[in-house]
Design a protein around this motif. Structure first.
Motif, PDB file in Angstrom:
ATOM      1  N   VAL A  94     -12.899  -4.601  36.581  1.00  0.00           N
ATOM      2  CA  VAL A  94     -13.338  -3.724  35.511  1.00  0.00           C
ATOM      3  C   VAL A  94     -14.599  -3.658  35.443  1.00  0.00           C
ATOM      4  CG1 VAL A  94     -13.304  -3.414  32.920  1.00  0.00           C
ATOM      5  CG2 VAL A  94     -11.358  -4.536  33.917  1.00  0.00           C
ATOM      6  N   VAL A  95     -15.142  -2.330  35.666  1.00  0.00           N
ATOM      7  CA  VAL A  95     -16.472  -1.943  35.289  1.00  0.00           C
ATOM      8  C   VAL A  95     -16.687  -1.233  33.964  1.00  0.00           C
ATOM      9  CG1 VAL A  95     -18.523  -0.448  36.481  1.00  0.00           C
ATOM     10  CG2 VAL A  95     -16.696  -1.708  37.795  1.00  0.00           C
ATOM     11  N   ASN A  96     -17.717  -1.889  33.237  1.00  0.00           N
ATOM     12  CA  ASN A  96     -17.918  -1.447  31.840  1.00  0.00           C
ATOM     13  C   ASN A  96     -19.233  -0.892  31.394  1.00  0.00           C
ATOM     14  OD1 ASN A  96     -17.570  -1.212  29.078  1.00  0.00           O
ATOM     15  ND2 ASN A  96     -16.457  -3.323  28.691  1.00  0.00           N
ATOM     16  N   SER A 110      -2.154  -3.193  36.798  1.00  0.00           N
ATOM     17  CA  SER A 110      -2.661  -2.159  35.743  1.00  0.00           C
ATOM     18  C   SER A 110      -3.063  -0.867  36.414  1.00  0.00           C
ATOM     19  CB  SER A 110      -3.784  -2.708  34.977  1.00  0.00           C
ATOM     20  OG  SER A 110      -3.345  -3.901  34.283  1.00  0.00           O
ATOM     21  N   GLU A 111      -2.768   0.101  35.364  1.00  0.00           N
ATOM     22  CA  GLU A 111      -3.165   1.684  36.101  1.00  0.00           C
ATOM     23  C   GLU A 111      -4.602   1.615  36.110  1.00  0.00           C
ATOM     24  OE1 GLU A 111      -1.686   5.253  36.998  1.00  0.00           O
ATOM     25  OE2 GLU A 111      -0.456   3.608  36.139  1.00  0.00           O
ATOM     26  N   GLU A 112      -4.923   2.154  37.625  1.00  0.00           N
ATOM     27  CA  GLU A 112      -6.308   2.193  37.903  1.00  0.00           C
ATOM     28  C   GLU A 112      -6.697   3.665  36.988  1.00  0.00           C
ATOM     29  OE1 GLU A 112      -7.614   1.595  42.008  1.00  0.00           O
ATOM     30  OE2 GLU A 112      -5.666   0.735  42.280  1.00  0.00           O
ATOM     31  N   THR A 116     -12.763   6.665  28.729  1.00  0.00           N
ATOM     32  CA  THR A 116     -13.718   6.999  27.920  1.00  0.00           C
ATOM     33  C   THR A 116     -13.218   6.447  26.383  1.00  0.00           C
ATOM     34  OG1 THR A 116     -14.687   8.538  29.181  1.00  0.00           O
ATOM     35  CG2 THR A 116     -15.384   8.603  27.071  1.00  0.00           C
ATOM     36  N   ILE A 117     -13.891   5.581  26.089  1.00  0.00           N
ATOM     37  CA  ILE A 117     -13.548   5.258  24.798  1.00  0.00           C
ATOM     38  C   ILE A 117     -14.769   5.108  23.516  1.00  0.00           C
ATOM     39  CG2 ILE A 117     -12.528   3.053  23.016  1.00  0.00           C
ATOM     40  CD1 ILE A 117     -11.935   1.758  25.974  1.00  0.00           C
ATOM     41  N   GLU A 118     -14.451   5.928  22.567  1.00  0.00           N
ATOM     42  CA  GLU A 118     -15.291   6.146  21.487  1.00  0.00           C
ATOM     43  C   GLU A 118     -14.737   5.548  20.124  1.00  0.00           C
ATOM     44  OE1 GLU A 118     -18.287   9.764  19.928  1.00  0.00           O
ATOM     45  OE2 GLU A 118     -16.549  10.343  20.836  1.00  0.00           O
ATOM     46  N   VAL A 119     -15.303   4.650  19.533  1.00  0.00           N
ATOM     47  CA  VAL A 119     -14.867   3.811  18.102  1.00  0.00           C
ATOM     48  C   VAL A 119     -15.659   4.358  17.204  1.00  0.00           C
ATOM     49  CG1 VAL A 119     -14.579   1.674  17.185  1.00  0.00           C
ATOM     50  CG2 VAL A 119     -14.512   1.958  19.728  1.00  0.00           C
ATOM     51  N   ARG A 170     -14.017   1.390  34.002  1.00  0.00           N
ATOM     52  CA  ARG A 170     -13.311   2.087  34.977  1.00  0.00           C
ATOM     53  C   ARG A 170     -12.550   0.864  35.337  1.00  0.00           C
ATOM     54  NH1 ARG A 170     -13.485   5.960  38.371  1.00  0.00           N
ATOM     55  NH2 ARG A 170     -15.492   6.766  37.542  1.00  0.00           N
ATOM     56  N   VAL A 171     -11.309   1.212  35.426  1.00  0.00           N
ATOM     57  CA  VAL A 171     -10.184  -0.003  36.199  1.00  0.00           C
ATOM     58  C   VAL A 171     -10.007   0.388  37.453  1.00  0.00           C
ATOM     59  CG1 VAL A 171      -7.950  -1.059  35.960  1.00  0.00           C
ATOM     60  CG2 VAL A 171      -9.186  -0.471  33.996  1.00  0.00           C
ATOM     61  N   GLU A 172     -10.357  -0.399  38.372  1.00  0.00           N
ATOM     62  CA  GLU A 172     -10.206  -0.132  40.066  1.00  0.00           C
ATOM     63  C   GLU A 172      -9.521  -1.337  40.424  1.00  0.00           C
ATOM     64  OE1 GLU A 172     -14.583  -0.820  41.059  1.00  0.00           O
ATOM     65  OE2 GLU A 172     -14.019   1.287  40.677  1.00  0.00           O
ATOM     66  N   GLY A 173      -8.945  -0.989  41.967  1.00  0.00           N
ATOM     67  CA  GLY A 173      -8.511  -2.017  42.768  1.00  0.00           C
ATOM     68  C   GLY A 173      -9.635  -2.925  43.024  1.00  0.00           C
TER      69      GLY A 173
END
Length: 287
Positions: A94-96, A110-112, A116-119, A170-173
């Motif tokens: 995970v790259v945050n 998990s799905e790669e 974009t999350i806005e709270v 970003r979720v990546e292998g």
């Protein structure tokens, strides 16, 4: 137990005429005619006991190495089989961009993708006048939740909302784990071949070698395409730059060649299971 037609200690003791076994012992341990043991019946009898112990030790050592080699190969192939949870192809990193806004927890497989999350509001936020539910968007889609922990079951993700603001996650292998897994497999596979080739006259060992060569041979062109070359003596060699290039461009091709049902890792893994299910005495009729 017979080893190259030389028996156990009891077999040595039962011999009346030691002249028959002397040439065998001399051949097996390279004793020369001017050895003080040669043509000396008493010394030869003692020597035979020593030889018997040496044979037993060699068998024990070989079986220990054989067992360890097969177990290690099974472990390394298991990490390449795509539908095993231990597979490196299931690992995710995970790259945050902003962990103060949201944290992402991932499961194997998990799905790669980019999220974009806005709270706007956190759940139970006392400053919220109309609602205590969390209000947020994921990739532009609006959501509300009574909890700050959000499970996205289809993607295999859990989002923990931490504060107001914007985060790109970003979720990546995990490419590093994939490369390390392939390197470990190649090393273990080649070492296993080295060990098996010490005993090529054993029909069961010969069968393992033939099966391994057939598995690799069937995928040889695909292996070379992804960056794993096969040498003339059937050893595997990793072309790391080419492999990394394919990892970036076509990870599915790597998974298909290595880890799916017809991939080399899964087939070798099944073959090792078969070997480990047999009595190891099948693999030791040599000196």
């Amino acid at each position: 137990m017979m080893v190259d037609r030389i028996g156990s200690y009891d077999y040595y003791e039962s011999l009346v005429d030691y002249s028959d076994i002397k040439p065998r012992v001399r051949y097996s341990f390279n004793l020369i005619k001017d050895s003080p043991l040669y043509n000396n019946e008493t010394s030869m009898k003692e020597s035979n006991k020593i030889v018997s112990k040496q044979i037993t030790n060699r068998i024990t050592n070989y079986l220990d190495e054989f067992r360890e080699s097969m177990n290690t190969l099974k472990e390394s192939t298991s990490k390449l089989v795509t539908d095993y949870e231990s597979s490196v192809f299931q690992k995710r990193s995970v790259v945050n961009s902003n962990s103060d806004v949201a944290e992402l927890m991932v499961e194997p497989g998990s799905e790669e993708g980019l999220y974009t999350i806005e709270v706007d509001k956190l759940a139970q936020d006392q400053s919220a006048q109309l609602s205590k539910d969390a209000q947020f968007t994921i990739n532009g889609e609006e959501f509300t939740s009574s909890s700050n922990e959000i499970e996205l079951l289809d993607e295999g993700l859990t989002i923990e909302l931490e504060g107001k603001g914007l985060a790109e996650v970003r979720v990546e292998g995990n490419d590093k784990k994939i490369i390390e897994g392939v390197q470990a497999f190649i090393e273990n596979y080649n070492q296993t071949l080295d060990l098996l080739e010490l005993n090529p006259d054993n029909i069961n060992v010969s069968s393992i070698l033939e099966d391994f060569n057939e598995i690799i041979g069937f995928k040889e062109s695909k292996l070379e395409e992804i960056g794993i070359n096969v040498s003339e003596d059937n050893r595997l060699i990793l072309d790391e730059p080419l492999f990394k290039d394919n990892l970036d461009k076509d990870k599915y091709l790597l998974e298909e060649t290595l880890g799916d049902n017809l991939g080399i890792a899964k087939q070798i893994n099944h073959k090792v299971d078969e070997v480990l299910s047999n009595p190891f005495s099948k693999y030791i009729d040599f000196l």
